[in-house]
Enzyme design. Structure first.
Site, PDB file in Angstrom:
ATOM      1  N   ASP A   1      38.194  35.297  50.168  1.00 50.69           N
ATOM      2  CA  ASP A   1      38.627  35.861  48.893  1.00 50.69           C
ATOM      3  C   ASP A   1      38.259  34.947  47.729  1.00 50.69           C
ATOM      4  O   ASP A   1      37.843  33.798  47.923  1.00 50.69           O
ATOM      5  CB  ASP A   1      40.136  36.095  48.907  1.00 50.69           C
ATOM      6  CG  ASP A   1      40.551  37.212  49.843  1.00 50.69           C
ATOM      7  OD1 ASP A   1      39.745  38.147  50.034  1.00 50.69           O
ATOM      8  OD2 ASP A   1      41.669  37.149  50.385  1.00 50.69           O
TER       9      ASP A   1
ATOM     10  N   TYR B   1      40.922  27.759  60.161  1.00 51.15           N
ATOM     11  CA  TYR B   1      41.190  27.623  58.733  1.00 51.15           C
ATOM     12  C   TYR B   1      42.072  26.400  58.498  1.00 51.15           C
ATOM     13  O   TYR B   1      42.939  26.084  59.312  1.00 51.15           O
ATOM     14  CB  TYR B   1      41.925  28.852  58.197  1.00 51.15           C
ATOM     15  CG  TYR B   1      41.068  30.064  57.967  1.00 51.15           C
ATOM     16  CD1 TYR B   1      40.373  30.232  56.770  1.00 51.15           C
ATOM     17  CD2 TYR B   1      40.956  31.052  58.937  1.00 51.15           C
ATOM     18  CE1 TYR B   1      39.593  31.354  56.548  1.00 51.15           C
ATOM     19  CE2 TYR B   1      40.177  32.183  58.726  1.00 51.15           C
ATOM     20  CZ  TYR B   1      39.503  32.322  57.531  1.00 51.15           C
ATOM     21  OH  TYR B   1      38.732  33.434  57.309  1.00 51.15           O
TER      22      TYR B   1
END
Length: 244
Positions: free
Chosen positions: A52, A110
Site C-alpha cells: 500500500d 513482514y
C-alpha cells in the site's frame, strides 16, 4: 523468450503503493518505465503481491518476459542507473519460463518497526511508527501467540478486502526490543489486506493496557464479531522477503 526475476528494494513514502493507479504514481509504473527505456519495448511486471501507499520493501519480487539477450548484470546495473534514488534492484536472475511470483510464493516475511523514543525522531519518522509511553512487552508477546497457526483472520482485514477466504496461516509473530526501537516480525503463508498493520495496531493496544491477550484470542475464535484494534500507520511496515 526469457523470464527475468527481479528483487526490488524501495522506500514507499512518495508512492501510491506498488500497483498501477489511475491517480497517483506507483512503484510498478516507475519500474516498468525504466525497463521500457532499457529494453526499448513495453514491459508488464508480474509481482509477488502489492504494498500500500507508504509501505516499504526490501524483498519485493517481480518478473517479466523479454526476447532481449543482454546479460543479467546489465538488467540490474542498467535499471539502477535509470531508477530514482528511492527504488533499487537488488538482484536480477533467470527464472523458469512464465514464472509468476504471485502464484509461486509459499510465504512472506513482514517487519513492522515502532519507535518508542520519548520524542519523535525526524530521522526515523518515515520508516517507523512513533508510539509514546511504556508498552507491556510480556502482554504483547502473550497476545501474539494467539495469532499464530491456521486461523480465521476476518477481524484483521480492511473493509475493502476482497479475499475469497479469510483463513490464513501465520507461522510466527516475533517481537524484538532494541531500546528505543521495537520490531514485530510476522511470517506467514499469505496475508489479507492490511492484516499485518491491524495485527500490530492490536498488539500495541495490548501493550498500552487497552486490550488484553484474552481479547485477542477471542478475535480469532469469533472472527468478524470481536473487533480488532486500530490499523497501524503504513510507514512502519516493510516487506522483508518472499519465500518460494
Amino acid at each position: 523468450m526469457r523470464t527475468i526475476k527481479l528483487i526490488l528494494e524501495y522506500d514507499g513514502t512518495n508512492y501510491a503503493g506498488w500497483q498501477l493507479q489511475p491517480n497517483g504514481l506507483s512503484i510498478q509504473e516507475v519500474v516498468e518505465g525504466a525497463l521500457a527505456r532499457l529494453l526499448k519495448e513495453p514491459v508488464r511486471l508480474r509481482a509477488s503481491g502489492r504494498t500500500d501507499a507508504g509501505v516499504h520493501a526490501r524483498g519485493m519480487v517481480a518478473a517479466f518476459d523479454t526476447d532481449r539477450s543482454i546479460p543479467l548484470r546489465a538488467f540490474s546495473d542498467g535499471l539502477n542507473a535509470l531508477l530514482p534514488p528511492d527504488i533499487a534492484v537488488r538482484s536480477a536472475d533467470e527464472a523458469l519460463p512464465g514464472f509468476n511470483p504471485r502464484f509461486a510464493a509459499t510465504g512472506k516475511h513482514y517487519r513492522y518497526t515502532i519507535h518508542r523514543g520519548e520524542r519523535r525522531s525526524p530521522l526515523v519518522r518515515l520508516q517507523s511508527w512513533h508510539v509514546r509511553g511504556a508498552l507491556n512487552l510480556a502482554a504483547m508477546r502473550e497476545a501474539a501467540r494467539h495469532l499464530t497457526g491456521e486461523r480465521d483472520f476476518a477481524s484483521f482485514r480492511t473493509a475493502g478486502c476482497a479475499a475469497r477466504t479469510t483463513i490464513r496461516r501465520v507461522d510466527a509473530v516475533e517481537i524484538s526490543d532494541d531500546g528505543e526501537m521495537l520490531t514485530v516480525d510476522v511470517h506467514g503463508s499469505g496475508f489479507l489486506r492490511n492484516m499485518v498493520r491491524i495485527m500490530v495496531g492490536t498488539l500495541v493496544e495490548v501493550g498500552r493496557g487497552k486490550l488484553t491477550p484474552e481479547h485477542v484470542a477471542q478475535m480469532v475464535v469469533c472472527p468478524g464479531v470481536v473487533p480488532a484494534g486500530p490499523t497501524a500507520p503504513p510507514q512502519g511496515l516493510c516487506l522483508q522477503k518472499v519465500r518460494f
